[in-house]
Design an enzyme around this catalytic site. Sequence first.
Site, PDB file in Angstrom:
ATOM      1  N   ASP A 331      35.414  32.464  52.407  1.00 21.35           N
ATOM      2  CA  ASP A 331      34.690  32.489  51.146  1.00 21.35           C
ATOM      3  C   ASP A 331      34.293  31.051  50.789  1.00 21.35           C
ATOM      4  O   ASP A 331      34.659  30.094  51.485  1.00 21.35           O
ATOM      5  CB  ASP A 331      35.546  33.159  50.053  1.00 21.35           C
ATOM      6  CG  ASP A 331      34.691  33.763  48.958  1.00 21.35           C
ATOM      7  OD1 ASP A 331      35.105  34.761  48.351  1.00 21.35           O
ATOM      8  OD2 ASP A 331      33.578  33.237  48.716  1.00 21.35           O
ATOM      9  N   GLU A 523      33.086  36.984  38.901  1.00 20.08           N
ATOM     10  CA  GLU A 523      34.345  36.422  39.390  1.00 20.08           C
ATOM     11  C   GLU A 523      35.320  36.134  38.248  1.00 20.08           C
ATOM     12  O   GLU A 523      35.320  36.813  37.223  1.00 20.08           O
ATOM     13  CB  GLU A 523      34.046  35.190  40.244  1.00 20.08           C
ATOM     14  CG  GLU A 523      33.136  35.531  41.426  1.00 20.08           C
ATOM     15  CD  GLU A 523      33.045  34.427  42.464  1.00 20.08           C
ATOM     16  OE1 GLU A 523      31.954  34.141  42.951  1.00 20.08           O
ATOM     17  OE2 GLU A 523      34.090  33.844  42.814  1.00 20.08           O
TER      18      GLU A 523
END
Length: 636
Positions: A331, A523
């Site tokens: 990521d 997020e």
Amino acid sequence: MGASLPELLRRPAVLWSTLAVALAAAVVTVLLVVPGADDGPADGNGDYLDASLPIDERVEDLLGRMTIEEKVGQMTQVTVGAVEGSPSDVAEYGIGSLLNGGSEALFATAEEWAAMIDGYQAEAMETRLGIPLMYGIDAVHGNTAIPGAVVFPHNIGLGAAHDADLAGRAAEVTAAETRAAGIHWTFAPCVCVARDSRWGRTYESYGEDPGLAIEYAGPVVAGYQGEDLTANTSVLATAKHYVADGGTAYGTSTTEDYQLDQGVTTMSEEELRAIHLAPFQAAVDAGVGSVMASFSSTDLGEGPLKVHADEYLITDVLKGELGFDGIVVSDWQAVDQVSADYAEAVRASINAGIDMVMVPFEYQGFTSTLLSEVASGEVGEDRIDDAVSRILGQKFALGLFEQPYADTAGAAAIGSDEHRDVAREAAAASQTLLRNDGDLLPLTGTENLYVAGSGADSIGRQTGGWTASWQGSLNPPTQGTTILAGIQEAAPNAAVTFSEDASEPLAGADVGIVVVAEDPYAEGVGDAGAGEHDMAVSEDDAAAIHTVCAAVDCVVLVVSGRPIEIEAHLDGVDALVAAWLPGSEGAGVADPLFGATPYDGRLPVSWPRLIADEPLNVGDADYDPLFAYGFGLQAA
Ligand code: GLC
């Protein structure tokens, strides 16, 4: 008769000269037969450029020609903004992939996107072996980086629709509108299983039940990747985030201002396999070409360990047991979180099984660090070769060696009525009816209507995060219809008054429609209690509910990425609908409201009475939700 051969070979001078000739012959043979690092590009006959060969043979041939520098370059993924000023670095470092971070490049048309990407591709094609690069983007509910592209409901709404085939069709449209812009790779689907709705990524999950993610993974991966990855309607898919990103405990995040996102998932390995690993098996079985590792950590009983550094989970389980043969991509800058010592972080991540690192900025530092780790033997060349083979395998599968440049033939279909119809169908199917006193719904379209609330006329709130930018925004450049426009379209002969704060007079109205909403987030920024996102009805929206519903029959629509605390606002509310984040086609929200389609959505997550009741999941011992997992009234 001269000395016999055996006698001659006993003479040292003859022996050594014979050996020297034999050795030279062997070296020449090797150089001629087995391509080596110093070989130039192939000519397409029986080598990696020969498209008639099986992919694994092309990979083996190309790998055998590559230097270690070229191999490490392929493992490097860089955000496009980092090479904007120095495009030649793509060739100089042999960069394997570029990506659009959530808020990087943004162009109005597919053609402009394609021109930008092809510019970098031209740099890559100039390299010694001409290895094309892959361009990745978060087209997670449509290719929202193009204003005219269709935006689908986020995954939680698709989960409410309980229709995996429909989710697959949404992925198909998204893939076509992404590859038409010259983009090869989407970082979707998230097959995360959200177990605590306070998580800012709950809306990226199909729901709290792993069965949903398992059921959806296959059709969605197939939708993105199609039958043939070389097609101009296919993109490489990414199952993410491996593994158990949706199981972290509140307050365990080590990222500033986050609460759950990137935190620690503490459970037995058996539970982790049943809840969070199973969807990845489904994605792997469907042939997903990449898997993205999770920022989060797992604690299976021996203390927290960053997934990015977990060789057992990545190499033994994902690659070994599940049989995943695609790319494990890190990521965003997640490798840096593995250790304060960057060399140790790189070493641990690559040795754990990360194949491509989303650096995404300091690519010079990453490549030099990994080269040092290989030179010192800390990272074996066999690990590098495994990673590069996986990367090259997907590039061959995408057809990039044959067609490295964009095919924008599909650009005309971006935002087409046909594509919008799929998004409208998905938005309608996701609507979940939670209350319908007096069978108020569906409306007839003849009532005089009064519309209020922050979500009624807001394309930004109805599309949510990951829309044209990382966090989404209240005014994205996204084309589509708001919920208000959908209502007006569905009731053309009705008098429709719109007053967001319900300050306009209500006299004459027959039915009120109050659309409450969360503001967009993504997020950990959306973690409840992390900042301004608190899973509550805003003061203005609460006042609008009270004003309107005290005066007329009313329906409240909730535009949100997850359940919000609503019980205290339901007095006088006749009908209640979870609208989720419906995307660009607000008309899809109006369809069941006026009976054009039936209400048939079912809650993919438990709806708590109070946010403090989270985590709340079906099967919990003291399960006492406001609305249970799977609940949804029917009305047509
Ligand atoms: C983000 C997300 C991930 C996304 C990636 C690239 O941090 O965690 O889902 O695909 O970075 O934007």
